[in-house]
Design a protein around this motif. Structure first.
Motif, PDB file in Angstrom:
ATOM      1  N   GLN A 216      40.162  33.624  51.175  1.00  0.00           N
ATOM      2  CA  GLN A 216      38.890  33.803  51.877  1.00  0.00           C
ATOM      3  C   GLN A 216      38.816  35.259  52.309  1.00  0.00           C
ATOM      4  N   GLY A 217      37.711  35.935  52.003  1.00  0.00           N
ATOM      5  CA  GLY A 217      37.620  37.327  52.404  1.00  0.00           C
ATOM      6  C   GLY A 217      36.534  38.076  51.671  1.00  0.00           C
ATOM      7  N   PHE A 218      36.333  39.327  52.075  1.00  0.00           N
ATOM      8  CA  PHE A 218      35.248  40.142  51.545  1.00  0.00           C
ATOM      9  C   PHE A 218      35.478  40.532  50.081  1.00  0.00           C
TER      10      PHE A 218
ATOM     11  N   LEU B 281      45.124  40.405  46.595  1.00  0.00           N
ATOM     12  CA  LEU B 281      44.985  39.154  45.849  1.00  0.00           C
ATOM     13  C   LEU B 281      46.143  38.967  44.878  1.00  0.00           C
ATOM     14  N   ASN B 282      46.502  40.012  44.136  1.00  0.00           N
ATOM     15  CA  ASN B 282      47.597  39.904  43.172  1.00  0.00           C
ATOM     16  C   ASN B 282      48.919  39.580  43.857  1.00  0.00           C
TER      17      ASN B 282
ATOM     18  N   GLU C  59      40.717  41.479  50.937  1.00  0.00           N
ATOM     19  CA  GLU C  59      39.674  42.472  50.715  1.00  0.00           C
ATOM     20  C   GLU C  59      39.914  43.339  49.488  1.00  0.00           C
ATOM     21  N   THR C  60      41.123  43.332  48.923  1.00  0.00           N
ATOM     22  CA  THR C  60      41.408  44.201  47.778  1.00  0.00           C
ATOM     23  C   THR C  60      42.052  43.403  46.648  1.00  0.00           C
TER      24      THR C  60
ATOM     25  N   PRO D 293      49.928  44.961  49.840  1.00  0.00           N
ATOM     26  CA  PRO D 293      51.388  45.078  49.703  1.00  0.00           C
ATOM     27  C   PRO D 293      51.883  46.392  50.312  1.00  0.00           C
ATOM     28  N   GLY D 294      53.169  46.455  50.579  1.00  0.00           N
ATOM     29  CA  GLY D 294      53.771  47.678  51.068  1.00  0.00           C
ATOM     30  C   GLY D 294      54.424  47.560  52.423  1.00  0.00           C
TER      31      GLY D 294
END
Length: 888
Positions: free
Chosen positions: A844-846, A832-833, A827-828, A798-799
């Motif tokens: 999908q991601g690390f 996700l939130n 990745e973070t 976000p941001g």
């Protein structure tokens, strides 16, 4: 009221932190930092940077840097430039800082950038208000488009036009004012620039189009390795201000970047002018048709006359005539009588003067006769070029002998003229064929090499330079395969004519082989840089000429060319190295996207050799099954369960380890190895799904990426249908991903293939969605199940307001169209939130998993793990799999 209180609280907090920072700085340093002088590039790009009529400067970036200067004790010196001058000025140490610049890998070789973008811009296409608004990039076909020289968005649009095989004619200008004036005066059809710059121009004749592309951060830049601390200072304040709504950044953004749209109706006089122009164009078209008919009639007439002349030459091969000392024609055969235009049935003897009145250019047939009339004269033989009474040219092998009859003491001269015109023509043709291409008539390799050898000798003697342009037509094989070799040959002849029309008479245009041409520019400037500049200009005009429309047998065609340039003797000193290095530069231009030119550098040889080595080893890797698959899980928000996985191809090289797919996939696509490789991937995936179903009773779906070459393959649908029959797996467990740019590039053919695959029951999705240029209407025609949000948008949330807006739009559009939406590159926890809050349910991601092996994915996500895996479409034990892997 609550919002105002919150803003007040944020402002007080920021002021307190700034005061605390200032106090700490004074305590650490003890006194103020010295004033630092900075030379900053100033170019007119409103509303970001504005040069006012009185010579003063204003704009978003000007005021923002002034705010930074106050805090950091900088003394700013604004250096007035035009945009094409900015980067050279930085590299020549004439300025310290470039504001308002986009990042590119090419520029990063000689510029340093700050890390945090102060704004986000994208390419925006404008057209005249009276023009029909194009819905996507395909609507720009055949248009003349103004671009700012050296601006990134013009270069990117040119690359897109080349990618989609669209004819886009570009006109470079130096300023935004000039571009908008050209658009207003209808001298160009469109103009592309940054959306940020366009906010500063209000023009009733200009309107925006929905074509927006290439989102990029607005950054600051300095010359390479010159001012890293300056960029870090800018990043510090950017990070501090971007999320503080009371900061100077937000105040200036509201002041300068509030977009105002004006929509005015078209004045009546514009319509009248357009109607008048249309009428004029119709009249010109009619005149053109009439002139073409006249030219056709004249051409047919000339051809008929040529046929008659050839018949005469074949029927009458030689002449015989005799003259006496008084100049009387005493003998003439049919050939001679016709040649001179005399009537043998009339006067018995004709004077030489009578003959020459009719055939004035045949006088050389009577040369040397006075010498032959002497008693001691001998026979004479020579080859001459002469003309008959009809002014027709002949080459004759003439033999003249003195002759005296037994009944007359008056000498005569007998002339025998053997017509060797045809044999001479054959001789010249054979000589021409030995040195010229039969199809185009251009010099061939033999003649080109000879001229290059001569030019190399002259460059050493006189100190000048030469250049060679190696030209290869882009995708010519597709034209040959689809329309036939006859059309392909006509295209090659027209391309040869166009290339030749763009060079000097002293230059050489040769056909190298197939669809490859070479242009030899000799006797250029003694300064290599000036010679290179001239060669670049020639390459540009040749590329433009080749890119114009062709029409053969009712087929309208477009093609482009990749051009490699080498300057000799600076970069090559032998004929062999000149041709080889020009070809190397051409391959480099192809690898950079085609429809462009590249000047040879030493680094190119390494890149071409590397590409060639990988291409050879790629064949071997396919034969030896050196490819492996990794699977990256796709997670649902329902307890974060693994509902699917994307199959990712890797090349296990015996000496280099894992080779990146970004390096070998383009090579595989170019030489069509991607088709058997893709079939191998599909086979592995289908058998893996079958194994999971048989072993665990269930299987997640697996996603496989398709390339444009596979979509064009005639047996793709048939191959997948046979795989489904063999494995008996539910079709919906196999999902195919196609990139958005592939869909647009392949057009109608791709839609037909997708519909056939959909009928098989497969799931279809668009990969990297949001980076292409599809219109909503185009997407509605596709049988899609899912959209994937590209990681380039996810990484900034976000941001980042622009990325957030794009993601929100994609999610809402997907829901409206009844499609699933998945975000890649998560990745973070914060990313996700944010996505969860925006109603995105698949990820999908690390943050969840990197690409996993079969063993890893089974261990983590399957309840009852059986110690076995899939190896080359066969189920084997883990122990056996380990042994086989080590052997590889």
């Amino acid at each position: 009221m609550h919002r105002l209180n919150f803003k007040a609280l944020v402002l007080v907090t920021c002021l307190f932190l700034l005061q605390l920072f200032a106090t700490g700085a004074k305590a650490d340093h003890g006194n103020e930092e010295p004033v630092r002088s900075l030379r900053v590039a100033m170019f007119h790009a409103p509303p970001i940077m504005e040069v006012n009529p009185d010579g003063s400067y204003s704009g978003f970036m000007v005021e923002l840097l002034n705010e930074l200067a106050k805090l950091e004790h900088w003394e700013l010196e604004w250096v007035r430039l035009y945009w094409p001058e900015v980067i050279p000025a930085a590299l020549n140490n004439q300025i310290d800082l470039i504001p308002f610049i986009s990042y590119s890998e090419e520029r990063a070789e000689y510029l340093d950038y700050n890390d945090i973008g102060i704004l986000t811009g994208w390419g925006q296409v404008f057209v005249h208000r009276s023009e029909e608004t194009p819905k996507n990039i395909l609507g720009l076909s055949g248009k003349t488009i103004a671009i700012i020289k050296n601006e990134i968005y013009g270069e990117k649009l040119a690359g897109l036009c080349n990618l989609f095989i669209i004819e886009c004619n570009f006109k470079e200008v130096s300023t935004y004012e000039e571009a908008f004036e050209l658009l207003e005066s209808r001298k160009v059809s469109a103009f592309v620039t940054s959306n940020l710059v366009s906010y500063g121009y209000s023009n009733e004749f200009v309107k925006r189009t929905p074509i927006a592309f290439e989102p990029r951060k607005v950054l600051f830049a300095t010359a390479k390795n010159t001012n890293d601390s300056l960029l870090k200072t800018i990043d510090h304040y950017t990070k501090l201000w971007r999320y503080d709504k009371e900061s100077p950044y937000f105040a200036l953004k509201n002041k300068y970047l509030s977009e105002i749209e004006q929509d005015q109706s078209i004045p009546p006089w514009v319509i009248y002018v357009l109607l008048a122009v249309l009428g004029l164009l119709l009249m010109l078209a009619l005149i053109s048709i009439l002139l073409r008919q006249q030219v056709k009639i004249k051409t047919q007439h000339i051809e008929e006359q040529s046929d008659k002349i050839r018949q005469i030459i074949n029927l009458v091969p030689h002449m015989i005539f005799a003259t006496n000392a008084k100049g009387k024609l005493i003998l003439a055969n049919r050939y001679a009588a016709k040649f001179f235009g005399i009537d043998r049935a009339g006067k018995k003897h004709h004077d030489k003067e009578d003959i020459l009145e009719k055939a004035q250019k045949a006088a050389n047939l009577f040369d040397d006769e006075e010498l032959l009339l002497r008693r001691d004269a001998h026979a004479l033989q020579k080859e001459i070029e002469t003309y008959n009474v009809d002014n027709e040219k002949f080459i004759l092998n003439v033999s003249k002998v003195p002759f005296i009859t037994r009944y007359s003491r008056t000498p005569s001269v007998v002339t025998v003229g053997v017509d060797i015109t045809e044999s001479k023509a054959y001789e010249n043709q054979i000589k021409h064929m030995a040195q010229h291409d039969l199809l185009t008539g251009l010099p061939n390799k033999l003649l080109l090499n000879d001229r290059l050898e001569q030019s190399l000798v002259l460059t050493k003697s006189y100190g000048h330079n030469g250049a060679v342009l190696f030209i290869d037509l882009d995708y010519f094989k597709n034209i040959n395969d689809s329309l036939g070799h006859a059309i392909g040959d006509e295209l090659l002849k027209e391309v040869a004519r166009r290339i030749k029309s763009q060079v000097r008479d002293s230059d050489t245009v040769a056909r190298h082989s197939g669809d490859e041409f070479i242009v030899h520019l000799n006797h250029l400037s003694g300064h290599p840089s000036k010679a290179e500049s001239f060669a670049k200009n020639i390459a540009e005009v040749i590329n433009f000429a080749i890119a114009q429309e062709y029409e053969f047998e009712g087929n309208k065609l477009f093609t482009t060319a990749s051009i490699g340039i080498v300057i000799y003797p600076t970069s090559a000193k032998t004929v062999e190295s000149i041709i080889k290095r020009a070809e190397t530069a051409m391959y480099y231009a192809e690898s950079m996207g085609r429809n462009r030119y590249a000047v040879f550098t030493r680094a190119m040889e390494k890149a071409v050799v590397r590409r060639h080595v990988l291409e050879c080893e790629l064949h071997k890797a396919l034969q030896e099954s050196r490819f492996i698959l990794r699977f990256q899980p796709q997670i649902a928000d329902d307890d974060y369960k693994c509902i699917g996985a994307e199959a990712l191809l890797r090349w296990s090289h015996p000496t280099e380890g894992i080779v990146s797919p970004t390096e070998f996939i383009p090579i595989a696509e170019q030489n069509h190895l991607i088709v058997p490789i893709g079939e191998w991937v599909l086979k592995q995936v289908c058998h893996q799904i079958k194994y999971w179903l048989e072993t665990y009773g269930y299987s997640p779906f697996i996603t496989v990426n398709l390339s444009a070459v596979q979509i064009r393959s005639s047996n793709l649908v048939e191959y997948i249908e046979k795989l489904l029959e063999q494995t008996k797996i539910p079709p919906h467990l196999l999902e195919l991903e196609i990139t958005e740019t592939v869909l647009l590039h392949e057009g109608r053919a791709s839609i037909e293939v997708l519909n056939q695959l959909k009928k098989l029951g497969l799931k279809l999705s668009i990969d990297d969605f949001g980076t292409g240029y599809s219109s909503l209407n185009y997407l509605k025609r596709l049988p899609l199940d899912k959209l994937k949000i590209d990681r380039s948008f996810v990484k900034d949330i976000p941001g980042d307001t622009d990325s957030e807006t794009i993601i929100n739009t994609i999610i809402n559009m997907s829901h409206d169209m009844g499609l699933e939406v998945i975000a890649e590159g998560v990745e973070t926890k914060e990313q996700l939130n944010y996505l969860l809050a925006e109603q995105c349910c698949l990820f999908q991601g690390f943050y969840f998993d990197p690409p996993l092996s079969l063993k890893q994915i089974e261990t983590k996500y399957f309840d009852n793990l059986h110690h076995s895996v899939l190896y080359d479409s066969k189920v084997v034990s883990l122990k056996e799999y380990s042994k086989k892997s080590k052997k590889r």
